[in-house]
Scaffold this motif. Structure first.
Motif, mmCIF file in Angstrom:
data_model
loop_
_atom_site.group_PDB
_atom_site.id
_atom_site.type_symbol
_atom_site.label_atom_id
_atom_site.label_comp_id
_atom_site.label_asym_id
_atom_site.label_seq_id
_atom_site.Cartn_x
_atom_site.Cartn_y
_atom_site.Cartn_z
ATOM 1 N N ASN A 198 -30.010 -19.300 -4.980
ATOM 2 C CA ASN A 198 -29.199 -19.135 -3.905
ATOM 3 C C ASN A 198 -29.844 -19.646 -2.809
ATOM 4 O O ASN A 198 -29.035 -20.433 -1.974
ATOM 5 C CB ASN A 198 -29.012 -17.668 -3.735
ATOM 6 N N GLY B 51 -19.913 -12.856 1.822
ATOM 7 C CA GLY B 51 -20.466 -12.575 0.643
ATOM 8 C C GLY B 51 -20.728 -13.811 -0.394
ATOM 9 O O GLY B 51 -21.267 -13.386 -1.374
ATOM 10 N N THR B 52 -20.098 -14.817 0.173
ATOM 11 C CA THR B 52 -20.416 -16.173 -0.605
ATOM 12 C C THR B 52 -21.356 -16.950 -0.291
ATOM 13 O O THR B 52 -21.563 -16.982 1.017
ATOM 14 C CB THR B 52 -19.104 -17.020 -0.981
ATOM 15 N N LEU B 53 -21.733 -18.008 -1.280
ATOM 16 C CA LEU B 53 -22.746 -19.028 -0.908
ATOM 17 C C LEU B 53 -22.020 -20.156 0.217
ATOM 18 O O LEU B 53 -22.838 -20.354 1.450
ATOM 19 C CB LEU B 53 -23.620 -19.698 -1.783
ATOM 20 N N LEU C 36 -21.880 -18.470 3.552
ATOM 21 C CA LEU C 36 -23.256 -18.729 4.593
ATOM 22 C C LEU C 36 -23.629 -20.237 4.719
ATOM 23 O O LEU C 36 -24.086 -20.420 5.865
ATOM 24 C CB LEU C 36 -24.499 -18.148 3.470
ATOM 25 N N ALA D 37 -28.049 -13.968 6.827
ATOM 26 C CA ALA D 37 -27.865 -13.695 5.407
ATOM 27 C C ALA D 37 -27.978 -12.223 5.038
ATOM 28 O O ALA D 37 -27.519 -11.586 4.129
ATOM 29 C CB ALA D 37 -29.255 -14.460 4.906
ATOM 30 N N THR E 89 -23.997 -11.661 2.752
ATOM 31 C CA THR E 89 -24.432 -11.744 1.565
ATOM 32 C C THR E 89 -24.342 -10.450 0.563
ATOM 33 O O THR E 89 -24.321 -9.374 1.201
ATOM 34 C CB THR E 89 -25.970 -12.361 1.216
ATOM 35 N N THR E 90 -24.095 -10.757 -0.598
ATOM 36 C CA THR E 90 -24.013 -9.461 -1.598
ATOM 37 C C THR E 90 -25.483 -9.518 -2.437
ATOM 38 O O THR E 90 -26.224 -10.315 -2.266
ATOM 39 C CB THR E 90 -22.884 -9.577 -2.362
ATOM 40 N N THR F 138 -25.579 -12.731 -3.977
ATOM 41 C CA THR F 138 -25.779 -13.946 -3.412
ATOM 42 C C THR F 138 -26.791 -13.697 -2.467
ATOM 43 O O THR F 138 -27.104 -14.890 -1.560
ATOM 44 C CB THR F 138 -24.563 -14.331 -2.682
ATOM 45 N N GLN F 139 -27.804 -12.764 -2.603
ATOM 46 C CA GLN F 139 -28.874 -12.640 -1.588
ATOM 47 C C GLN F 139 -29.715 -13.983 -1.614
ATOM 48 O O GLN F 139 -30.188 -14.524 -2.702
ATOM 49 C CB GLN F 139 -29.674 -11.471 -1.718
ATOM 50 N N THR F 140 -30.184 -14.496 -0.603
ATOM 51 C CA THR F 140 -31.166 -15.459 -0.580
ATOM 52 C C THR F 140 -32.682 -14.652 -0.549
ATOM 53 O O THR F 140 -32.809 -13.606 -0.502
ATOM 54 C CB THR F 140 -31.066 -16.309 0.663
#
Length: 283
Positions: free
Chosen positions: A72, A142-144, A147, A219, A223-224, A227-229
Motif C-alpha cells: 500500500n 478509503g482507497t489508494l 490517498l 492516511a 484509509t481503511t 488500504t492502511q499504509t
C-alpha cells in the motif's frame, strides 16, 4: 595553521560529533530493542542485549500483515511521485518562462498552501471527497487512488515552487540557441534544460517520496484496514491500549519500514546533494 583556524576546526568537529551522536543514538536504541527478547525487555532496560536475537524480524511478518502495508505504501508513494514530478516540471517551467493572466495569484496560492498545517485541509478534503463520491458514484475515501490525490495536493505545490526557482535561474540563451537549431520550446526544455537539472528533479522527488511514505495525518482518516499504509499500521500498534506493548516487534517493523527510504536515498545520494548545492549557489 593559525590558532583561529585550529579552534574553528575543533569546534566544528565537536558540533558535528554531537549531531552525529544525536542521530545515531535513536538508531542504536531501535536496533538493540529489536534484537532483545521480549522477556528481557519487560524486566529492565539494557544497553547491550544479554541474549541477542533476530526473531522479532521474523515474528513481525507473522503477527501483522506487513507485506500488505508495504505494498500500500509503495503504491501510494510511487503513484504520487510519478504523477507529481511531470506536472511540477511543466508548471514550474511555465511559471519561470511565461507571463500569463493569474500568474501571480497562482504563485500566491502555491505559497499559501505551505503556510497552513495539514489538519487545516483535512476536513475540507474529506467533505469534497464525500460529495464527489455521491455525484460520480464510485469510492474515493478509503482507497489508494484517493490517498494519492490528497498527497498530490500538498506535494505538488512544494515541487512546483522549488523547481520554478531552479528554472528561473537558467539563462534564456540556452533555449534560444536550441530554437535556432530547429528545436521547439518543448524540445529545448526537454533536451537542454532538463538534463542540466537532474539534481534538482531528484531532490524534489526525494522530498515527495519521504512526505508520501511517512505521512500519518491524512492516511489515518482516509484509509481503511485494507488500504492502511505502513506508517498508520505502526502507529496503530503503538496506540493500542492493550498491555504489554511488544516494543521489539515494533522496532523491528520500524526498521524494516525505513529500509526502502534508506536504499532509495543511497541510490540517488550524489544527484540529490548536487541538486541541493546547485540550488544554494544559484540562490
Amino acid at each position: 595553521m593559525s590558532s583561529d583556524t585550529l579552534v574553528f576546526r575543533i569546534v566544528r568537529a565537536g558540533v558535528l560529533g554531537l549531531l552525529c551522536l544525536f542521530v545515531v543514538f535513536p538508531l542504536y536504541i531501535a536496533f538493540t530493542t529489536s534484537a532483545t527478547p521480549f522477556s528481557d525487555l519487560s524486566t529492565s532496560f539494557s544497553w547491550f542485549p544479554a541474549r541477542p536475537t533476530l526473531l522479532a524480524y521474523v515474528d513481525v511478518w507473522n503477527e501483522m500483515p506487513l507485506a500488505r502495508y508495504f505494498v500500500n505504501s509503495l503504491i501510494v508513494t510511487t503513484g504520487t511521485v510519478v504523477i507529481a514530478i511531470p506536472i511540477a516540471l511543466a508548471a514550474a517551467y511555465a511559471i519561470a518562462r511565461y507571463q500569463f493572466p493569474g500568474r501571480k495569484l497562482f504563485l500566491v496560492a502555491i505559497l499559501s498552501t505551505q503556510m497552513f498545517p495539514g489538519i487545516f485541509f483535512l476536513i475540507p478534503l474529506f467533505l469534497i471527497f464525500v460529495k464527489v463520491q455521491a455525484l460520480l458514484g464510485f469510492q474515493i475515501v478509503g482507497t489508494l487512488p484517493g490517498l494519492i490525490l490528497v498527497y498530490l495536493s500538498f506535494v505538488l505545490p512544494l515541487c512546483i515552487w522549488v523547481l520554478a526557482g531552479y528554472f528561473a535561474a537558467v539563462p534564456r540563451d540556452i533555449e534560444e540557441a536550441g530554437t535556432i537549431d530547429g528545436l521547439s520550446n518543448v524540445g529545448a526544455f526537454v533536451r537542454l534544460v532538463l538534463p542540466s537539472h537532474l539534481g534538482a528533479i531528484v531532490a524534489v522527488a526525494v522530498f515527495a517520496t519521504v512526505l508520501s511514505w511517512s505521512e500519518v495525518l491524512f492516511a489515518s482518516v482516509l484509509t481503511t484496514n485494507q488500504t492502511q499504509t505502513l506508517s498508520i499500521a505502526l502507529s496503530a500498534v503503538v496506540a493500542q491500549p492493550t498491555a504489554p506493548i511488544r516494543w521489539n516487534i515494533i522496532m523491528a517493523a520500524s526498521i524494516l519500514a525505513s529500509v526502502p527510504i534508506v536504499v532509495a536515498f543511497a541510490l540517488v545520494q550524489r544527484p540529490f546533494v548536487q541538486g541541493l548545492s546547485s540550488g544554494a549557489i544559484k540562490g
